[in-house]
Scaffold this motif. Structure first.
Motif, PDB file in Angstrom:
ATOM      1  N   GLU A  17       0.821  -1.210   0.000  1.00  0.00           N
ATOM      2  CA  GLU A  17       0.000   0.000   0.000  1.00  0.00           C
ATOM      3  C   GLU A  17       0.857   1.262   0.000  1.00  0.00           C
ATOM      4  N   LYS A  77      -5.531 -11.006   3.308  1.00  0.00           N
ATOM      5  CA  LYS A  77      -6.166 -10.041   4.221  1.00  0.00           C
ATOM      6  C   LYS A  77      -6.714 -10.733   5.463  1.00  0.00           C
ATOM      7  N   ASP A  97      -9.938  -0.171   5.674  1.00  0.00           N
ATOM      8  CA  ASP A  97      -9.016  -0.390   4.569  1.00  0.00           C
ATOM      9  C   ASP A  97      -7.926   0.677   4.526  1.00  0.00           C
ATOM     10  N   GLN A 139     -17.810   1.898  -7.314  1.00  0.00           N
ATOM     11  CA  GLN A 139     -16.827   0.930  -7.805  1.00  0.00           C
ATOM     12  C   GLN A 139     -17.096   0.704  -9.288  1.00  0.00           C
TER      13      GLN A 139
END
Ligand code: GTP
Ligand code: MG
Length: 267
Positions: A17, A77, A97, A139
């Motif tokens: 990330e 995850k 997130d 999305q």
């Protein structure tokens, strides 16, 4: 820090990330430092291959409530989130997130529900769950289509009545988090569905708040993952049917051996 641990733990599972985590850490830290309650920020890593760890190390310097754990090998995850939610010390444990697509301020809608005795409060992006829910930045179509299709199977097999089980912003009391994430087994994306199914299996109520979702560039979800979701929903259903998780928190038939080796805290 009160001996029962901080009031709120914010757990962020993160993998590669480097592009997205710094503004999220800033936003979360700025928000939490303005709150009247005690808190901790815990980033759960599993061997990122980019600059993610260096960014977190640099960010955490001089910030006592910020720490991380690193499992060194990418396991997914689910695996890392389990570790994070069990390593957290908060009376309320929230996971979100690394792309801040549901920003930390949503906790303001959850806090009063916990004060009224809620066990689990989740954010939903689906107006069928909570009328005000919306995707400010929706999305991409294929994700919504495959996501909704997958959700129907997840509702059928695992979590009936929840149209969005995957919004990356869910909070649990310490009691529920300890029970649910100690027996959960999913290493991938289905951890969200499994955690909700286990909370229900152990007799806890799930409440929902509206997410104002701002989809962030970039995703770790591959098209194959949508297929995997269906198989994993079947596995969770099978585990529920065959008593793998036990009927109550204290009798899991075969507790998962989560390798809780020492956490890598700040140097
Ligand atoms: N530790 C760890 N975290 C992961 C892994 N895969 C994804 N994550 C984290 O899970 C969170 C959600 O991942 P995203 O790539 O944003 O997924 P998304 O496309 O937003 O998925 P939706 O929330 O379903 O729309 C992010 O914080 C990721 O870094 C992994 O393998 N290991
Ligand atoms: Mg995302």
């Amino acid at each position: 820090m009160d001996q029962n641990g901080p009031y709120l733990s914010v757990v962020i599972p993160a993998y590669n990330e480097a592009k997205r985590i710094a503004p999220t850490l800033d936003a979360v830290y700025t928000y939490l430092t303005a709150q009247p309650y005690s808190w901790e920020l815990l980033v759960a890593l599993d061997g990122p291959t980019d600059d993610t760890l260096r960014i977190i190390e640099a960010f955490a310097v001089g910030k006592e409530n910020v720490r991380w754990l690193d499992r060194k090998v990418n396991q997914g995850k689910g695996y890392t989130l389990r570790e994070g939610m069990l390593a957290a010390k908060g009376q309320i444990r929230l996971f979100m997130d690394a792309d801040n697509s549901t920003d930390i301020a949503h906790f303001e809608k959850m806090k009063p529900l916990f004060e009224q005795g809620a066990d689990v409060v989740i954010a939903s992006r689906d107006s069928k769950d909570v009328p005000e829910a919306r995707q400010a930045v929706p999305q991409p179509f294929f994700k919504r289509f495959l996501g909704n299709a997958g959700n129907l199977i997840i509702q059928l097999l695992v979590v009936p009545g929840i149209w969005d089980t995957r919004c990356g912003f869910k909070a649990f009391t310490a009691e529920v988090a300890e029970q649910v994430f100690a027996v959960a087994r999913m290493n991938g994306w289905s951890i969200d569905d499994e955690a909700l199914a286990l909370a229900r299996r152990f007799g806890y109520k799930i409440q929902m708040v509206a997410a104002n979702w701002i989809d962030a560039e970039g995703t770790h979800v591959s098209k194959l993952d949508y297929l995997k979701n269906i198989f994993e929903a079947g596995r969770i259903r099978w585990n529920l049917l065959t008593g793998v998780y036990g009927r109550s928190p204290s009798t899991p038939e075969s507790p998962v051996s989560s390798p809780r080796s020492p956490i890598v805290r700040k140097p």
